[in-house]
Write a protein that holds these residues in place. Structure first.
Motif, PDB file in Angstrom:
ATOM      1  N   THR A 100       0.824  -1.155  -0.098  1.00 10.93           N
ATOM      2  CA  THR A 100       0.079   0.099  -0.026  1.00 10.93           C
ATOM      3  C   THR A 100       0.775   1.312  -0.167  1.00 10.93           C
ATOM      4  OG1 THR A 100      -1.612  -1.327   1.269  1.00 10.93           O
ATOM      5  CG2 THR A 100      -1.806   1.225   1.277  1.00 10.93           C
TER       6      THR A 100
ATOM      7  N   ALA B 221       2.439   1.686  -3.610  1.00 16.36           N
ATOM      8  CA  ALA B 221       1.515   2.341  -4.209  1.00 16.36           C
ATOM      9  C   ALA B 221       1.085   3.685  -4.072  1.00 16.36           C
ATOM     10  CB  ALA B 221       0.050   1.359  -4.341  1.00 16.36           C
ATOM     11  N   ASP B 222       1.193   4.121  -2.890  1.00 17.29           N
ATOM     12  CA  ASP B 222       0.771   5.527  -2.614  1.00 17.29           C
ATOM     13  C   ASP B 222       2.158   6.335  -3.146  1.00 17.29           C
ATOM     14  OD1 ASP B 222      -1.635   4.658  -1.221  1.00 17.29           O
ATOM     15  OD2 ASP B 222      -0.740   5.100   0.752  1.00 17.29           O
TER      16      ASP B 222
ATOM     17  N   HIS C  96       1.970   6.766  -6.748  1.00 12.66           N
ATOM     18  CA  HIS C  96       0.757   7.674  -7.116  1.00 12.66           C
ATOM     19  C   HIS C  96       1.181   9.400  -6.877  1.00 12.66           C
ATOM     20  CE1 HIS C  96      -3.445   9.224  -7.759  1.00 12.66           C
ATOM     21  NE2 HIS C  96      -3.245   9.764  -6.381  1.00 12.66           N
TER      22      HIS C  96
ATOM     23  N   SER D 281       3.652   9.906  -9.533  1.00  9.66           N
ATOM     24  CA  SER D 281       3.049  10.074 -10.861  1.00  9.66           C
ATOM     25  C   SER D 281       2.478  11.440 -10.679  1.00  9.66           C
ATOM     26  CB  SER D 281       1.756   9.142 -11.203  1.00  9.66           C
ATOM     27  OG  SER D 281       0.914   9.402 -11.980  1.00  9.66           O
ATOM     28  N   GLU D 282       1.636  12.024  -9.919  1.00 12.64           N
ATOM     29  CA  GLU D 282       0.992  13.507  -9.762  1.00 12.64           C
ATOM     30  C   GLU D 282       1.868  14.435 -10.150  1.00 12.64           C
ATOM     31  OE1 GLU D 282      -1.086  13.464  -6.219  1.00 12.64           O
ATOM     32  OE2 GLU D 282      -2.804  12.525  -7.132  1.00 12.64           O
TER      33      GLU D 282
END
Length: 125
Positions: free
Chosen positions: A49, A52-53, A56, A59-60
């Motif tokens: 988790t 993945a965070d 993310h 990516s932003e």
């Protein structure tokens, strides 16, 4: 349900062929192993988790950086187009230009006249 039936009794274990009766030591080891496995699985899910965070967020941030760079490219392209048009409109008026050579397309102007009559607005970014 018939009397004496123990099919729903949770404590009933039917002996499987070839199995030996378990001692309390084996039961304790089994419980400890399950608890250890449960904790390891929980940690693994937590790491997954967090990864993945992290991806993310990365990516932003890359999307924002990409948008800013695209905006800068657009502004610089507009500025280059404007300066090219200024230069194109100035070239016919310029008497100080020598014939173009392959090595030097736009020779530098030495006269103070050329510095005075070309007005280029400053661009805001």
């Amino acid at each position: 349900m018939a009397q004496g039936s123990d099919s729903n009794d949770a404590s009933y274990k039917s002996p499987s062929p070839g199995s030996r009766p378990q001692s309390s030591s084996d039961d304790v080891k089994k419980v400890m192993r399950r608890e250890k496995n449960r904790i390891a699985a929980q940690k693994s899910r937590m790491r997954q988790t967090q990864k993945a965070d992290s991806l993310h967020l990365e990516s932003e941030n890359l999307e924002k950086e990409n948008a800013a760079l695209r905006k800068e490219v657009k502004q610089l392209t507009e500025e280059a187009n404007y300066l090219s048009s200024v230069l194109s409109s100035h070239e016919p008026l310029c008497t100080g230009l020598a014939p173009q050579t392959p090595d030097l397309l736009y020779p530098p102007h030495q006269s103070s006249y050329h510095r005075q009559h070309i007005a280029v607005p400053h661009y805001q970014r």
